[in-house]
Scaffold this motif. Structure first.
Motif, PDB file in Angstrom:
ATOM      1  N   THR A  40      69.090 -41.314  80.708  1.00 51.65           N
ATOM      2  CA  THR A  40      68.335 -42.201  81.590  1.00 51.65           C
ATOM      3  C   THR A  40      69.184 -42.622  82.772  1.00 51.65           C
ATOM      4  O   THR A  40      68.729 -42.627  83.928  1.00 51.65           O
ATOM      5  CB  THR A  40      67.865 -43.448  80.816  1.00 51.65           C
ATOM      6  N   GLU A 229      59.577 -62.939  84.773  1.00 48.33           N
ATOM      7  CA  GLU A 229      59.101 -61.574  84.546  1.00 48.33           C
ATOM      8  C   GLU A 229      59.990 -60.556  85.246  1.00 48.33           C
ATOM      9  O   GLU A 229      60.191 -59.446  84.752  1.00 48.33           O
ATOM     10  CB  GLU A 229      57.655 -61.435  85.028  1.00 48.33           C
ATOM     11  N   LYS A 254      63.979 -49.074  76.466  1.00 48.61           N
ATOM     12  CA  LYS A 254      62.527 -49.208  76.652  1.00 48.61           C
ATOM     13  C   LYS A 254      62.191 -49.859  77.994  1.00 48.61           C
ATOM     14  O   LYS A 254      61.204 -49.480  78.649  1.00 48.61           O
ATOM     15  CB  LYS A 254      61.913 -50.001  75.498  1.00 48.61           C
ATOM     16  N   GLU A 255      62.984 -50.830  78.403  1.00 53.73           N
ATOM     17  CA  GLU A 255      62.750 -51.469  79.687  1.00 53.73           C
ATOM     18  C   GLU A 255      62.976 -50.487  80.833  1.00 53.73           C
ATOM     19  O   GLU A 255      62.215 -50.461  81.801  1.00 53.73           O
ATOM     20  CB  GLU A 255      63.656 -52.691  79.847  1.00 53.73           C
ATOM     21  N   GLU A 257      62.716 -47.210  80.699  1.00 58.31           N
ATOM     22  CA  GLU A 257      61.701 -46.151  80.663  1.00 58.31           C
ATOM     23  C   GLU A 257      60.458 -46.522  81.466  1.00 58.31           C
ATOM     24  O   GLU A 257      59.726 -45.652  81.933  1.00 58.31           O
ATOM     25  CB  GLU A 257      61.325 -45.828  79.221  1.00 58.31           C
ATOM     26  N   LYS A 258      60.215 -47.809  81.634  1.00 61.30           N
ATOM     27  CA  LYS A 258      59.057 -48.266  82.400  1.00 61.30           C
ATOM     28  C   LYS A 258      59.104 -47.780  83.849  1.00 61.30           C
ATOM     29  O   LYS A 258      58.070 -47.675  84.507  1.00 61.30           O
ATOM     30  CB  LYS A 258      58.979 -49.796  82.392  1.00 61.30           C
ATOM     31  N   TYR A 259      60.302 -47.493  84.341  1.00 59.06           N
ATOM     32  CA  TYR A 259      60.462 -47.135  85.752  1.00 59.06           C
ATOM     33  C   TYR A 259      60.317 -45.639  86.012  1.00 59.06           C
ATOM     34  O   TYR A 259      60.268 -45.207  87.165  1.00 59.06           O
ATOM     35  CB  TYR A 259      61.819 -47.637  86.260  1.00 59.06           C
ATOM     36  N   ASN A 260      60.257 -44.863  84.938  1.00 58.51           N
ATOM     37  CA  ASN A 260      59.982 -43.428  85.068  1.00 58.51           C
ATOM     38  C   ASN A 260      60.865 -42.786  86.148  1.00 58.51           C
ATOM     39  O   ASN A 260      60.376 -42.144  87.083  1.00 58.51           O
ATOM     40  CB  ASN A 260      58.501 -43.208  85.405  1.00 58.51           C
TER      41      ASN A 260
END
Length: 284
Positions: A40, A229, A254-255, A257-260
């Protein structure tokens, strides 16, 4: 894993959070997970749009140093920059309280880890308000000037700082390593009982331990006022080190991965000549 149970998204009481969670094979699961984290970060580095700021706070012996070592062990050395903030230097005290943190921020593509953070300015200084006098703030003339309003204003400034970072591509993730007082006692005793660990012990650790309740109050207040947030706090049960490391790494992965994240593609004029370039190299 439901990472939502660790996230501060409403007003909380620290006493309602567990300090110990034991996960089966946490160390083995972490080994697999940190390889994903490494990939990542590599992709994020190639894309060059985002940076990550990981903030670690916790009482003495909560395991910050070893957590950094184990979680980021497989990440490319160029991709992680760790800053351990100590007592401010003379130069740092000549600037505003955020200055030394601002200049340590990670560049795009990198993960910056703050081992102790800008929150020391509303934590240690709130427990020991006399430390603030070293900053020579014109409006602070006596200890009574360092009231709740002073520290809450600083928290507002920190919220503004983190909001600015988020708007400019820094992913801010904050972790409080929630250690029990009993486990801290056990870890301090280990430092005294094992000769190889003696160097870690300081008599000041025992003085700070006596202020445990004050620190817990300050932590609870800052968690409630500064978990946003765009820069959330996560409370990590820290009594079991293997599990704490895995939980933090899982949340971080996981956080992100949200940004792809996506690596950039080759320019078309280069991509269409890939076979030609291969042929040139193979003919050497």
């Amino acid at each position: 894993m439901d990472i939502g149970k660790y996230k501060i998204s409403s007003s909380i009481k620290l006493e309602n959070f567990d300090t110990k969670e034991v996960l089966e094979d946490a160390d083995k699961r972490l080994k697999k997970l940190r390889k994903k984290l490494s990939k990542t970060q590599n992709t994020m580095y190639a894309e060059g749009k985002y940076s990550v700021l990981v903030c670690l706070q916790g009482m003495d012996t909560s395991g910050k140093d070893s957590l950094i070592r184990e979680v980021f062990k497989d990440v490319n050395a160029r991709g992680v920059v760790v800053h351990s903030f100590k007592v401010p230097t003379e130069l740092e005290l000549k600037h505003d309280f955020m200055w030394r943190h601002y200049i340590a921020l990670p560049a795009k593509g990198k993960i910056g880890v703050f081992n102790r953070t800008h929150y020391e300015n509303v934590l240690v200084t709130r427990v020991h308000p006399e430390y603030v006098f070293g900053e020579n703030i014109p409006t602070i003339k006596k200890i009574e000037d360092l009231d709740d309003a002073f520290y809450h204003d600083r928290m507002d400034r920190i919220n503004d700082f983190e909001s600015h970072l988020a708007k400019n591509g820094t992913i801010v993730l904050k972790f409080f390593l929630n250690l029990s007082k009993d486990e801290q006692k056990n870890r301090l005793l280990r430092r005294l009982n094992i000769p190889e660990k003696n160097w870690k012990f300081s008599a000041n650790d025992l003085k700070e331990r006596k202020l445990w309740d004050k620190y817990q109050f300050c932590y609870e207040d800052l968690l409630n006022r500064t978990s946003k947030e765009n820069a959330p706090w996560f409370v990590i049960p820290a009594d079991d080190k293997d599990s704490a490391r895995y939980i933090l790494a899982e949340i971080l992965q996981k956080e992100l991965e949200k940004y792809n994240f996506k690596a950039p593609e080759l320019p078309e004029k280069v991509a269409v000549r890939i076979e030609e370039f291969k042929e040139q190299l193979n003919k050497e």
